[in-house]
Enzyme design. Structure first.
Site, PDB file in Angstrom:
ATOM      1  N   HIS A  18       0.886  -1.228  -0.075  1.00 53.36           N
ATOM      2  CA  HIS A  18      -0.074   0.110  -0.073  1.00 53.36           C
ATOM      3  C   HIS A  18       1.004   1.060  -0.101  1.00 53.36           C
ATOM      4  CE1 HIS A  18      -3.657   2.380   1.541  1.00 53.36           C
ATOM      5  NE2 HIS A  18      -2.846   2.939   1.341  1.00 53.36           N
ATOM      6  N   HIS A  20       1.651   5.350  -1.617  1.00 51.30           N
ATOM      7  CA  HIS A  20       1.110   6.562  -2.293  1.00 51.30           C
ATOM      8  C   HIS A  20       2.351   7.124  -3.048  1.00 51.30           C
ATOM      9  CE1 HIS A  20      -2.947   6.760  -0.811  1.00 51.30           C
ATOM     10  NE2 HIS A  20      -2.332   6.266   0.487  1.00 51.30           N
ATOM     11  N   LYS A 104      -9.252  -0.314  -5.599  1.00 53.35           N
ATOM     12  CA  LYS A 104      -9.424   0.267  -4.186  1.00 53.35           C
ATOM     13  C   LYS A 104     -10.688   0.741  -4.197  1.00 53.35           C
ATOM     14  CE  LYS A 104      -7.865   2.016  -0.646  1.00 53.35           C
ATOM     15  NZ  LYS A 104      -6.488   2.306   0.093  1.00 53.35           N
ATOM     16  N   HIS A 141     -10.591   1.073   1.965  1.00 52.87           N
ATOM     17  CA  HIS A 141     -10.260   2.167   2.979  1.00 52.87           C
ATOM     18  C   HIS A 141     -11.399   1.789   4.002  1.00 52.87           C
ATOM     19  CE1 HIS A 141      -8.500   5.914   4.751  1.00 52.87           C
ATOM     20  NE2 HIS A 141     -10.002   5.833   5.216  1.00 52.87           N
ATOM     21  N   HIS A 179      -4.420  -0.943   5.982  1.00 50.62           N
ATOM     22  CA  HIS A 179      -3.919  -0.060   7.039  1.00 50.62           C
ATOM     23  C   HIS A 179      -5.000  -0.175   8.286  1.00 50.62           C
ATOM     24  CE1 HIS A 179      -6.696   2.671   5.154  1.00 50.62           C
ATOM     25  NE2 HIS A 179      -5.749   3.203   4.364  1.00 50.62           N
ATOM     26  N   ASP A 252       1.495   2.670   3.646  1.00 52.59           N
ATOM     27  CA  ASP A 252       0.745   3.670   3.448  1.00 52.59           C
ATOM     28  C   ASP A 252       1.422   5.070   3.552  1.00 52.59           C
ATOM     29  OD1 ASP A 252      -1.693   5.238   3.060  1.00 52.59           O
ATOM     30  OD2 ASP A 252      -2.198   5.126   5.122  1.00 52.59           O
TER      31      ASP A 252
HETATM   32  C1  NCD Z   1      -3.371   9.135   2.247  1.00 54.64           C
HETATM   33  C2  NCD Z   1      -3.031  10.127   1.281  1.00 54.64           C
HETATM   34  O1  NCD Z   1      -2.684  11.107   1.680  1.00 54.64           O
HETATM   35  O2  NCD Z   1      -3.357   9.992   0.096  1.00 54.64           O
HETATM   36  N1  NCD Z   1      -3.328   9.480   3.446  1.00 54.64           N
HETATM   37  C3  NCD Z   1      -3.214   8.933   4.542  1.00 54.64           C
HETATM   38  O3  NCD Z   1      -3.325   9.653   5.932  1.00 54.64           O
HETATM   39  N2  NCD Z   1      -3.039   7.698   4.919  1.00 54.64           N
HETATM   40  C4  NCD Z   1      -4.842   8.440   2.020  1.00 54.64           C
HETATM   41  C5  NCD Z   1      -5.289   7.150   2.642  1.00 54.64           C
HETATM   42  O4  NCD Z   1      -4.496   6.075   2.557  1.00 54.64           O
HETATM   43  O5  NCD Z   1      -6.046   7.445   3.425  1.00 54.64           O
HETATM   44 ZN    ZN Z   2      -3.174   5.131   1.827  1.00 53.84          ZN
END
Ligand code: NCD
Ligand code: ZN
Length: 350
Positions: A18, A20, A104, A141, A179, A252
């Site tokens: 996971h 970003h 997702k 999520h 998460h 995450d």
């Molecule tokens: C994530 C993001 O910034 O894209 N933020 C987070 O707090 N984890 C989005 C997410 O996974 O909820």
């Molecule tokens: Zn995330």
């Protein structure tokens, strides 16, 4: 995995289930931080606009590969952002071509860039049924967004009112609870068969809600789902270090520039790509579970996703306390690195 008396540990190369990576200047800056240690990652699709179709995922994959520095290898595992307009045939084609490894689900409004997410679950039932047929996992999520539900209860309420009914109504759907942050998340993940798994982040093994709120608001510890009470953190540590196949790492890692974190309405997300592996070695050592770190980072994820484990390896060695820079400098602005709040003596070699 080999563990030596000189306090080194060699694992199959880890994956991040996971992640970003963002786009543009941020992508360019954060991608090497992940590719340095991880062979593959499940790439979150919550860009602006979101990655909804197979074509968009293919284009995003090309942008990721183009941003990878010479000499580094990394395989992005793409996902599609589920909307009420997602076409089952597009999802099936993106899966059949090997491009997409998961879809997702963001409940609309739950987190960063989730406005195109799902409001009416009946509208996505045909897609979910197709995914169950073809074995394509749904990454959830897991938070409700109803105003009346306290933010610290949103995960537990999601499990009872959304996730459990959804899994019962679409039998065979493979689900990753992303998460997880609560005892209820751990318990529900354990209640499923091999069609249910859960990812656990680095930061939720380290912080509880006091870290965010005591002694002044600490925006760099604010993420979603928000960290909960200490007993929940301890349940997550027990789950992550248990070696159970249903639990694996999803960092995450969610970079935001400092100007947007240190703000009257600060963004959610902790940036952990750089120091996750040393921090995890610290946690697993504390729990007397170094021999189970490889299961969490390198074996359980591929098994759930039906992918081969990595043939390359990663060595961690214990030594002097680490001295990471506070911030990663990007062309979009500085991004603060997650600070575990204690010295970490593990280093990744090479
Ligand atoms: C994530 C993001 O910034 O894209 N933020 C987070 O707090 N984890 C989005 C997410 O996974 O909820
Ligand atoms: Zn995330």
């Amino acid at each position: 995995m080999t563990e030596n008396p000189d306090q080194s540990l060699t694992l199959r190369r880890p994956d991040d289930w996971h992640l970003h990576l963002r786009d543009g200047a941020m992508l360019k800056a954060v991608l090497p931080e992940t590719a340095r240690h991880f062979a593959r990652a499940i790439i979150m699709p919550n860009l602006v606009p979101p990655v909804v179709t197979g074509d968009q995922a293919a284009a995003y994959r090309e942008r990721i590969l183009a941003a990878l520095p010479e000499g580094m290898s990394f395989t992005p595992l793409m996902t599609l952002y589920l909307t009420e307009g997602t076409e089952p045939a597009d999802v099936a084609a993106a899966h059949a071509s090997g491009l997409v490894k998961a879809v997702k689900l963001y409940p609309a409004g739950a987190t960063t860039n989730s406005n195109s997410g799902v409001r009416d679950f009946d509208k996505v039932r045909p897609v979910l049924e197709t995914m169950a047929e073809i074995g394509l996992p749904l990454c959830t999520h897991g938070e409700v967004t109803t105003a009346e539900v306290d933010i610290f209860d949103r995960e537990a309420v999601f499990i009872d009112t959304v996730l459990d009914p959804l899994r019962r109504s679409v039998p065979g759907l493979r689900v990753v609870m992303e998460h997880i942050t609560t005892e209820q998340g751990v318990a529900y993940a354990r209640s499923g068969g091999d069609d249910l798994a859960a990812t656990i982040t680095t930061h939720h093994l380290i912080i509880n809600r006091n870290h965010i709120l005591v002694g002044g608001i600490k925006p760099h510890y604010y993420c979603l789902p928000v960290a909960k009470r200490e007993h929940h953190r301890l349940a997550l540590r027990a789950a992550a270090t248990s070696g159970e196949a249903r639990f694996f790492l999803g960092t995450d890692s969610a970079p935001h520039v400092d100007a947007l974190k240190e703000h009257a309405c600060g963004c959610a997300g902790c940036f952990t790509a750089t120091n996750t592996m040393p921090i995890l070695a610290h946690v697993f050592e504390e729990e007397g579970a170094l021999d189970r770190l490889e299961a969490f980072t390198s074996l359980n994820g591929p098994a759930f996703y039906g992918l081969p484990v990595n043939e390359t390896s990663l060595t961690l060695r214990k030594g002097e306390a680490q001295n990471w820079p506070d911030k990663l400098l990007t062309e979009a602005g500085p991004v603060t690195l997650f600070n575990p709040g204690f010295p970490v003596h593990w280093h990744v070699e090479g």
